[in-house]
Enzyme design. Structure first.
Site, PDB file in Angstrom:
ATOM      1  CB  CYS A 128       3.362  -3.372  16.841  1.00  0.00           C
ATOM      2  SG  CYS A 128       4.963  -3.014  16.590  1.00  0.00           S
ATOM      3  CG  LEU A 164       8.673   5.690  23.374  1.00  0.00           C
ATOM      4  CD1 LEU A 164      10.074   4.933  23.484  1.00  0.00           C
ATOM      5  CD2 LEU A 164       9.082   7.340  24.044  1.00  0.00           C
ATOM      6  CB  CYS A 223       0.393  -2.277  13.768  1.00  0.00           C
ATOM      7  SG  CYS A 223       0.804  -2.282  12.138  1.00  0.00           S
ATOM      8  CB  CYS A 275      -0.177   2.137   6.818  1.00  0.00           C
ATOM      9  SG  CYS A 275       0.238   3.490   5.786  1.00  0.00           S
ATOM     10  CG  ASN A 330      -6.139   4.822  12.281  1.00  0.00           C
ATOM     11  OD1 ASN A 330      -7.039   5.633  12.025  1.00  0.00           O
ATOM     12  ND2 ASN A 330      -4.921   5.307  12.149  1.00  0.00           N
ATOM     13  CB  CYS A 357       2.448   7.348   3.582  1.00  0.00           C
ATOM     14  SG  CYS A 357       2.763   6.109   4.744  1.00  0.00           S
ATOM     15  CD  GLU A 416      -2.739  -0.578   2.621  1.00  0.00           C
ATOM     16  OE1 GLU A 416      -2.984  -1.868   3.179  1.00  0.00           O
ATOM     17  OE2 GLU A 416      -2.947   0.369   3.185  1.00  0.00           O
ATOM     18  CB  CYS A 458       5.357  -5.882   9.150  1.00  0.00           C
ATOM     19  SG  CYS A 458       6.427  -4.966  10.535  1.00  0.00           S
TER      20      CYS A 458
END
Ligand code: SAH
Length: 340
Positions: free
Chosen positions: A117, A216, A120, A331, A291, A106, A93, A113
């Site tokens: 996290c 962070l 995410c 994202c 989000n 972006c 994306e 990935c």
């Protein structure tokens, strides 16, 4: 590599010149081809000022293709989000954001990935592969071409961990920075990392003028470990040491991303600790309204409130504007939908 052919858009101008010279071609030919590549040529056939014989030679030796638009979403605020199909069928994306002072894209740096996290949208699907420098460049070129928005800035904040794909990202930065190419200055480029300590050190050595953002999300190890698996490898102390050294070396202030999550990382004590850390590394906090990711129980905290509290503690804090809220521009969401 594919059928022994190399991807031409990943080559630096000097490398292209050396390869052309080995083929007995003059340096100006390499420059000419480099300009075509950076203007988004999707095939050698488009390079109309080259002889047919030369185009055939290049076709035999190199790979050159354009990514296809798999899906495209446009927001009322002008944000455009793309899901690209890359050469091997994988999808990534990119998002074009329009600001008063210019347009920024972006981009993703990996297919998937591995960082995991918990908040995410890209987690869960795992890492498929790194993107090449040429593929990252293609995200920029084709987003600009399709959206019609002249791009003045790039942020590496899409899918993937850019510092895990260090060599290709470094090469990409050189390509977009080249005056014969897109000529986008380092000060118009931001790179966001989950906090890979050795690579932050490596980047500091290069002394680039880009903006480094560090995710962070918690000022204490206990909370950070719950949110981000990388915190088990590098504690907050070693991360801050690397960030302090980065600032000393480059003179560039680091921006620390922090997504407030109610009852998890938004307590007054955590804000105090965060403000202390920022003083130490001369950093500033960029609060990102959380989000929501389908299936996650995490509730957004109050970003505006925390910004006020941090300011009162003498800590520079901003709240990131939400663009493309009506199209899930966060994202990872499009690719995730495609995969499920
Ligand atoms: N791998 C890089 C780039 C990731 S995306 C990194 O970790 O920094 C860019 C930013 O969005 C990161 O700060 C990331 O932590 C944050 N982010 C991811 N999911 C989010 C969500 N659901 N809400 C708010 N921010 C999120």
């Amino acid at each position: 590599m594919q059928d022994g052919k190399r991807e031409i858009r990943s080559l630096l101008p000097g490398e292209l010149e050396a390869e052309f010279s080995a083929l007995g071609l003059p340096a100006y030919r390499a420059k000419q081809v480099f300009r075509w590549l950076c203007r988004g040529a999707g095939s050698f056939g488009e390079m109309t000022d080259l002889s047919k014989a030369l185009r055939d030679t290049l076709e035999e030796r190199y790979i050159l293709r354009a990514p296809e638009i798999l899906r495209k979403q446009e927001s009322r605020d002008g944000t455009v989000k793309y899901l690209w199909r890359m050469r091997d069928g994988n999808a990534v994306e990119s998002v074009v954001m329009r600001y008063r002072y210019g347009n920024t894209v972006c981009i993703s740096s990996q297919v998937g990935c591995r960082q995991g996290c918990v908040f995410c949208a890209s987690s869960g699907l795992g890492l498929v592969r790194d993107l090449s420098a040429g593929e990252m460049l293609e995200e920029v070129l084709y987003a600009e071409r399709d959206s019609g928005a002249k791009l003045t800035g790039i942020v590496l904040m899409g899918i993937g961990e850019p510092l895990e794909n260090y060599e290709n990202v470094r090469r990409f930065l050189t390509l977009v920075n080249d005056p014969q190419g897109l000529n986008i200055g380092m000060r118009h480029i931001s790179l966001s990392t989950c906090g890979l300590v050795p690579q932050i050190g490596q980047l500091a050595e290069e002394d680039l003028q880009l903006t480094l953002s560090v995710s962070l999300h918690a000022p204490d190890d206990e909370t950070r470990k719950k949110l981000m698996p990388i915190a088990r490898r590098y504690d907050v102390e070693s991360l801050m040491a690397a960030c302090g050294a980065y600032y000393e070396k480059t003179g560039r202030r680091i921006s620390f991303e922090y997504a407030p999550i109610r009852g998890v990382n938004d307590s007054p004590e955590q804000m105090e600790l965060l403000a202390q850390l920022m003083r130490r590394v001369h950093g500033h906090v960029n609060l990102i309204p959380l989000n929501r990711v389908p299936g996650s129980a995490l509730e957004p905290g109050n970003a505006r409130e925390l910004a006020k509290r941090l300011s009162a503690l003498g800590c520079n804090a901003t709240v990131r504007r939400r663009l493309g809220a009506d199209i899930d521009a966060a994202c990872g969401q499009l690719r995730r939908k495609e995969a499920t």
